[in-house]
Motif scaffolding. Sequence first.
Motif, PDB file in Angstrom:
ATOM      1  N   GLY A 369      10.751  -8.236   5.467  1.00 37.43           N
ATOM      2  CA  GLY A 369      10.392  -8.165   4.051  1.00 37.43           C
ATOM      3  C   GLY A 369       9.073  -7.468   3.818  1.00 37.43           C
ATOM      4  O   GLY A 369       8.913  -6.696   2.871  1.00 37.43           O
ATOM      5  N   MET A 370       8.096  -7.706   4.708  1.00 38.56           N
ATOM      6  CA  MET A 370       6.794  -7.049   4.563  1.00 38.56           C
ATOM      7  C   MET A 370       6.891  -5.557   4.848  1.00 38.56           C
ATOM      8  O   MET A 370       6.227  -4.741   4.198  1.00 38.56           O
ATOM      9  CB  MET A 370       5.775  -7.705   5.499  1.00 38.56           C
ATOM     10  N   LEU A 371       7.735  -5.164   5.811  1.00 38.93           N
ATOM     11  CA  LEU A 371       7.954  -3.739   6.027  1.00 38.93           C
ATOM     12  C   LEU A 371       8.533  -3.098   4.769  1.00 38.93           C
ATOM     13  O   LEU A 371       8.185  -1.967   4.416  1.00 38.93           O
ATOM     14  CB  LEU A 371       8.905  -3.522   7.209  1.00 38.93           C
ATOM     15  N   GLY A 372       9.428  -3.829   4.102  1.00 41.25           N
ATOM     16  CA  GLY A 372       9.989  -3.316   2.848  1.00 41.25           C
ATOM     17  C   GLY A 372       8.917  -3.090   1.809  1.00 41.25           C
ATOM     18  O   GLY A 372       8.965  -2.112   1.054  1.00 41.25           O
ATOM     19  N   GLU A 373       7.920  -3.979   1.752  1.00 40.22           N
ATOM     20  CA  GLU A 373       6.835  -3.767   0.804  1.00 40.22           C
ATOM     21  C   GLU A 373       6.002  -2.553   1.198  1.00 40.22           C
ATOM     22  O   GLU A 373       5.501  -1.823   0.331  1.00 40.22           O
ATOM     23  CB  GLU A 373       5.935  -4.995   0.713  1.00 40.22           C
ATOM     24  N   GLY A 374       5.866  -2.325   2.494  1.00 39.59           N
ATOM     25  CA  GLY A 374       5.160  -1.126   2.942  1.00 39.59           C
ATOM     26  C   GLY A 374       5.865   0.139   2.497  1.00 39.59           C
ATOM     27  O   GLY A 374       5.212   1.146   2.171  1.00 39.59           O
ATOM     28  N   LEU A 375       7.187   0.112   2.469  1.00 42.36           N
ATOM     29  CA  LEU A 375       7.942   1.271   1.981  1.00 42.36           C
ATOM     30  C   LEU A 375       7.690   1.483   0.489  1.00 42.36           C
ATOM     31  O   LEU A 375       7.591   2.621   0.019  1.00 42.36           O
ATOM     32  CB  LEU A 375       9.435   1.088   2.251  1.00 42.36           C
ATOM     33  N   LEU A 376       7.601   0.380  -0.259  1.00 37.68           N
ATOM     34  CA  LEU A 376       7.272   0.497  -1.681  1.00 37.68           C
ATOM     35  C   LEU A 376       5.891   1.126  -1.855  1.00 37.68           C
ATOM     36  O   LEU A 376       5.694   1.996  -2.711  1.00 37.68           O
ATOM     37  CB  LEU A 376       7.312  -0.879  -2.345  1.00 37.68           C
ATOM     38  N   ALA A 377       4.925   0.694  -1.063  1.00 37.90           N
ATOM     39  CA  ALA A 377       3.581   1.270  -1.138  1.00 37.90           C
ATOM     40  C   ALA A 377       3.600   2.756  -0.809  1.00 37.90           C
ATOM     41  O   ALA A 377       2.888   3.559  -1.424  1.00 37.90           O
ATOM     42  CB  ALA A 377       2.643   0.529  -0.176  1.00 37.90           C
ATOM     43  N   THR A 378       4.450   3.137   0.153  1.00 37.47           N
ATOM     44  CA  THR A 378       4.581   4.553   0.510  1.00 37.47           C
ATOM     45  C   THR A 378       5.135   5.358  -0.655  1.00 37.47           C
ATOM     46  O   THR A 378       4.644   6.453  -0.966  1.00 37.47           O
ATOM     47  CB  THR A 378       5.504   4.705   1.736  1.00 37.47           C
ATOM     48  N   VAL A 379       6.174   4.833  -1.309  1.00 40.63           N
ATOM     49  CA  VAL A 379       6.743   5.505  -2.481  1.00 40.63           C
ATOM     50  C   VAL A 379       5.688   5.658  -3.567  1.00 40.63           C
ATOM     51  O   VAL A 379       5.555   6.717  -4.196  1.00 40.63           O
ATOM     52  CB  VAL A 379       7.963   4.729  -3.020  1.00 40.63           C
ATOM     53  N   ALA A 380       4.910   4.577  -3.812  1.00 39.51           N
ATOM     54  CA  ALA A 380       3.873   4.633  -4.845  1.00 39.51           C
ATOM     55  C   ALA A 380       2.844   5.720  -4.538  1.00 39.51           C
ATOM     56  O   ALA A 380       2.442   6.482  -5.428  1.00 39.51           O
ATOM     57  CB  ALA A 380       3.189   3.272  -4.964  1.00 39.51           C
ATOM     58  N   LEU A 381       2.417   5.780  -3.293  1.00 38.20           N
ATOM     59  CA  LEU A 381       1.434   6.796  -2.915  1.00 38.20           C
ATOM     60  C   LEU A 381       2.006   8.201  -3.091  1.00 38.20           C
ATOM     61  O   LEU A 381       1.308   9.112  -3.562  1.00 38.20           O
ATOM     62  CB  LEU A 381       1.002   6.579  -1.461  1.00 38.20           C
ATOM     63  N   ILE A 382       3.267   8.378  -2.763  1.00 39.51           N
ATOM     64  CA  ILE A 382       3.879   9.700  -2.905  1.00 39.51           C
ATOM     65  C   ILE A 382       3.997  10.084  -4.379  1.00 39.51           C
ATOM     66  O   ILE A 382       3.772  11.249  -4.745  1.00 39.51           O
ATOM     67  CB  ILE A 382       5.257   9.729  -2.215  1.00 39.51           C
ATOM     68  N   THR A 383       4.314   9.118  -5.249  1.00 34.85           N
ATOM     69  CA  THR A 383       4.431   9.456  -6.674  1.00 34.85           C
ATOM     70  C   THR A 383       3.114   9.999  -7.214  1.00 34.85           C
ATOM     71  O   THR A 383       3.099  10.962  -7.979  1.00 34.85           O
ATOM     72  CB  THR A 383       4.862   8.240  -7.512  1.00 34.85           C
ATOM     73  N   VAL A 384       1.995   9.383  -6.827  1.00 35.11           N
ATOM     74  CA  VAL A 384       0.708   9.872  -7.328  1.00 35.11           C
ATOM     75  C   VAL A 384       0.315  11.172  -6.639  1.00 35.11           C
ATOM     76  O   VAL A 384      -0.336  12.038  -7.249  1.00 35.11           O
ATOM     77  CB  VAL A 384      -0.396   8.800  -7.160  1.00 35.11           C
ATOM     78  N   ALA A 385       0.722  11.342  -5.377  1.00 30.70           N
ATOM     79  CA  ALA A 385       0.417  12.585  -4.685  1.00 30.70           C
ATOM     80  C   ALA A 385       1.156  13.769  -5.304  1.00 30.70           C
ATOM     81  O   ALA A 385       0.660  14.890  -5.307  1.00 30.70           O
ATOM     82  CB  ALA A 385       0.784  12.464  -3.207  1.00 30.70           C
ATOM     83  N   LEU A 386       2.351  13.509  -5.855  1.00 27.32           N
ATOM     84  CA  LEU A 386       3.124  14.572  -6.497  1.00 27.32           C
ATOM     85  C   LEU A 386       2.557  14.942  -7.860  1.00 27.32           C
ATOM     86  O   LEU A 386       2.537  16.109  -8.248  1.00 27.32           O
ATOM     87  CB  LEU A 386       4.586  14.149  -6.652  1.00 27.32           C
ATOM     88  N   VAL A 387       2.102  13.945  -8.602  1.00 25.36           N
ATOM     89  CA  VAL A 387       1.640  14.168  -9.975  1.00 25.36           C
ATOM     90  C   VAL A 387       0.164  14.550 -10.004  1.00 25.36           C
ATOM     91  O   VAL A 387      -0.269  15.328 -10.858  1.00 25.36           O
ATOM     92  CB  VAL A 387       1.904  12.906 -10.831  1.00 25.36           C
TER      93      VAL A 387
END
Length: 613
Positions: A369-387
């Motif tokens: 479950g914690m690894l899954g949260e790490g994936l969410l954090a990765t997605v969040a970082l990528i969204t801001v890196a794109l914008v």
Amino acid sequence: MVAAMWLVIGVLALFSAGYLGYSRYLAQFVELDEDRETPAHKYEDGQEYVPAKKPVLLGHHYSSIAGGAPIVGPITAGVVWGWVPAILWIAIGNPLMGSVHDFVSLSASLRHEGKSIGYIIGEYVGERGKNMLLWFAFLTIVLVVAVFALVVAIVFNAYPEAATASLIYIGLAVLFGVYLYQLNLSFIPGTIAFVAAMFAGVYVGTLVPVALFEPAARAPAQTIVLLGSGGSWIPGAGALGANTAAWIPIILVYGALASALPVWVLLQPRDYLSSFLLYSGVGGALLAIIVGTLGGAMGIGAITPSQPLTTQLEPFYGFIGRSGAPLFPLLFITIACGTISGFHSLVSSGTTSKQLNKETDARAIGYGGMLGEGLLATVALITVALVAPEVGGGIGLALPTFATGGGLILTSFGIPTSFGGPFMALVLVSFLLTSTDTAVRLGRYMMEEIVGTPESPVESFAADRYGNAVVQAVPAYVMITSGSWLTLWQLFGGANQLLAALALLTATVWLANWSDSKQLISTGGPMVVMVTITVLGLLWLALHDNIYAKFLNDAWMAEAGAFAMLSAVVQIAIAFTLIYLALSLVKMGYDNIQEARRGTGGAVATDGGQADD
């Protein structure tokens, strides 16, 4: 510029290695036994102790731990210091520290009748240590409630479509609870029907968005404004805007009421349904990044996003960063959830351990479950890196960035941004609503253990499920209305990370008392790192960001209102209180470990559970 796909692949590789290798070792290390009776079965009461199917409990646990923090933290850190330090802290810290923390917190609670980490450490260092950790956890919970209520309100302001969809989603969750637990109807057909209805709710939200007062500028023209213009009289309206400020007390009331209901009424069914939102949002975004990147490279129009999925942020903005904040120690408390989070130990030992059907489920739910949260954090970082937004926008910029960037990513599947943006906003809100009322419920558990048997009206009120919600909501509301977002967020991060250190301390004490053959590096090493980082971070926030930058600043003193000053005082008091409690507990834990290893301590837990008499 770097293709976002390579960030995804790198994180997936490290996380896969952690789950397939390290988590298997940890499961053997704590001797998980499929046939051992879990607290959920031993104390089943239909209220708190309720055995849950593995996918249902994974949905609850993941939804509860993955609030707005793993989204806002990486976005804030990425904008300030660049995407490289942020992604490294997530990709390396999560499998070695955060996932270990969640797993051992859950495992220790299983062996102690589903009790909290405060109760567990009290078994070994005494009543004083137990109460100190419980008070530490309770203060952290107040910060969690404040932060998450604020984040939900800001999302509702930026995306009124998500407000409508959330109301539908909560109603469906209650109906699904009745369907499953009262009518005892078929699980799979019900899942299909209610999940489909939940996704339909997102579409309804795009048609009928709802706001209390005038929402953010990006809100659709068809938004229904229930209370019209104005609202300047609402506390916090000047700093946050009337619509955001008006949603906050409603969200706090929701969290209080939801936390008092039996888990089958809302918590379990809502978290299970939300898991489909979360898996599709996080998993869909990760897949869309890879598909969209490959589609653009190969010139396949059907799977090419509306713009190239490459990083627009700089890899590194320097040690001081673009906001004037030092990378060490502030990066490590700005990104709390997503890498390591003390709040997770409260979920693991507060609600999850009371619902675990089999001990062996702990590996997938705790570590996975914690690894899954790490994936969410990765997605969040990528969204801001794109914008790549400008620095200084704070939370009001971070949250819309996640929905906007997420909607951009989903165009790889041909999903228009008019649907993808609100959908990602609902994904965020589903995390947040779950975490908010779970936090209030956990706060009640903490206070019940502190009070024990009430001996006065005050103690009865504090431990009562409704009175305790008031005790949490009032100081949370005071801090929110100050509008000091960045300081509040970093105070929450510092408290959260220090609580993680204490949870790791608790696990280390448990293992030391269990057997002198148990190695203590897996929990003790991360504990030392987190204590050092977070004490320094909290000192910076108290001494620099509040005392120096505010009370010793004539310009701030001249302009600050009563709420802002009161909030700053509360934050300083909380910071110093947390440092004192944490260092005192570390000293107690260290002394106990030394005694256990010398064989001069009291009775030890020979089976990994409660100490022998």
